[in-house]
Write an enzyme that holds these catalytic residues in place. Structure first.
Site, PDB file in Angstrom:
ATOM      1  N   HIS A  88     -58.324  26.062   4.357  1.00  0.00           N
ATOM      2  CA  HIS A  88     -58.370  26.359   2.923  1.00  0.00           C
ATOM      3  C   HIS A  88     -59.804  26.378   2.392  1.00  0.00           C
ATOM      4  CE1 HIS A  88     -59.449  22.200   1.882  1.00  0.00           C
ATOM      5  NE2 HIS A  88     -58.587  21.826   2.806  1.00  0.00           N
ATOM      6  N   GLU A 163     -51.901  18.672   5.523  1.00  0.00           N
ATOM      7  CA  GLU A 163     -52.911  17.770   6.054  1.00  0.00           C
ATOM      8  C   GLU A 163     -52.258  16.450   6.456  1.00  0.00           C
ATOM      9  OE1 GLU A 163     -55.442  16.866   7.722  1.00  0.00           O
ATOM     10  OE2 GLU A 163     -56.991  17.719   6.420  1.00  0.00           O
TER      11      GLU A 163
END
Length: 306
Positions: A88, A163
């Site tokens: 990202h 994550e």
């Protein structure tokens, strides 16, 4: 042609598929490069105490357009899925070197520009069949920018690509974490893959609770990745995820290797074959981040990031 199984770093030109270019290959030199065009070995650069660099070149027909991804042949082969993994874009917590984990932090202005740059780059490469993303906003918004540039594809949310959950450490800087929760911080830095992040009973943060072990992260992220690969055999898809998750994918493909730092919007290409063999085709490409300051701001992606 000799089959190689070395892991290393790739360097790509800014423009997609020029008629001749050099690439540092990671594994399986015999795999197609830049679509279905066959690479030719040009030279090998030997480096003392380090893996050799292999340079190849390939010719691309003049009829291939560089401006419309729908006119570029798919790079995938019926025997495998090509998955383009992207970390990202930058967030304010990245810039502040603050641990994110599962906290849903937005992209900052730099992150949005990074997302636009990687989207533009991927739109000029081989056709993308699908775009998957972690369900956290920083990944999803990066994926949406890519999907919009690659023909308006709908982004598919995949929670397994999140994550690592880092419990009480989330929201803290590394220096704050070491002081506020020494036991959790020690577990975070541990090389023991079964070590979970313990609950800090005296936690002063708003994100209470324990975190995942590296083993749990590995299991959920590689399982999600494998499902995506099985669904899109013979196609090229994009997956947008996070530094810790991408390190787990690298471990699955190259168990004895150690990945280089994973910068914001860095590009990593995997081939997943019918025989459940994972091959890293390229790693850590940030050639699209050509504006001053973007590379320096890419915090994280090493083992202390979240």
């Amino acid at each position: 042609m000799t089959t190689l199984r070395n892991c290393g770093t790739i360097q790509l030109p800014r423009q997609a598929f020029p008629p001749r270019h050099s690439i540092t290959l990671l594994r399986h030199l015999a795999l197609p490069v830049a679509g279905s065009f066959t690479p030719r070995l040009v030279s090998v650069r030997r480096r003392s105490g380090r893996r050799p660099i292999l340079f190849v070149e390939t010719d691309v027909p003049e009829s291939v357009s560089m401006t419309d991804s729908n006119s570029i042949p798919s790079s995938a082969h019926p025997a495998y899925t090509e998955i383009v993994v992207v970390r990202h874009g930058e967030t304010e917590w990245n810039a502040d070197k603050r641990i994110q984990g599962h906290v849903d932090v937005d992209l900052n202005e730099v992150g949005r520009q990074q997302a636009a740059l990687v989207a533009d780059r991927l739109s000029r490469e081989c056709k993308v069949s699908a775009v998957y993303s972690s369900d956290l906003k920083r990944a999803f918004d990066t994926a949406q920018a890519i999907a919009d540039r690659c023909g308006g594809i709908e982004v598919i949310k995949e929670p397994g690509l999140r994550e690592r959950h880092l419990g009480d450490l989330q929201g803290l800087s590394l220096s704050e974490a070491a002081k506020a929760s020494p036991e959790a911080y020690e577990a975070f830095l541990s090389h023991k893959t079964s070590q979970e992040i313990p609950v800090c009973l005296m936690s002063i943060t708003m994100f209470r609770g324990g975190g995942e072990s590296l083993d749990k992260l590995y299991e959920r992220s590689t399982s999600s990745f494998q499902r995506i690969a099985a669904k899109h055999r013979g196609e090229r898809v994009v997956v947008v995820s996070h530094g810790g998750t991408i390190r787990s994918l690298h471990k699955r493909a190259c168990p004895s290797g150690r990945p280089a730092k994973i910068l914001n919007t860095s590009v990593h290409i995997f081939h997943i074959s019918d025989g459940d063999e994972w091959t890293i085709k390229s790693w850590g490409d940030v050639s699209h981040l050509n504006l001053k300051g973007f590379l320096e701001s890419g915090f994280g992606g090493d083992r202390t990031s979240g």
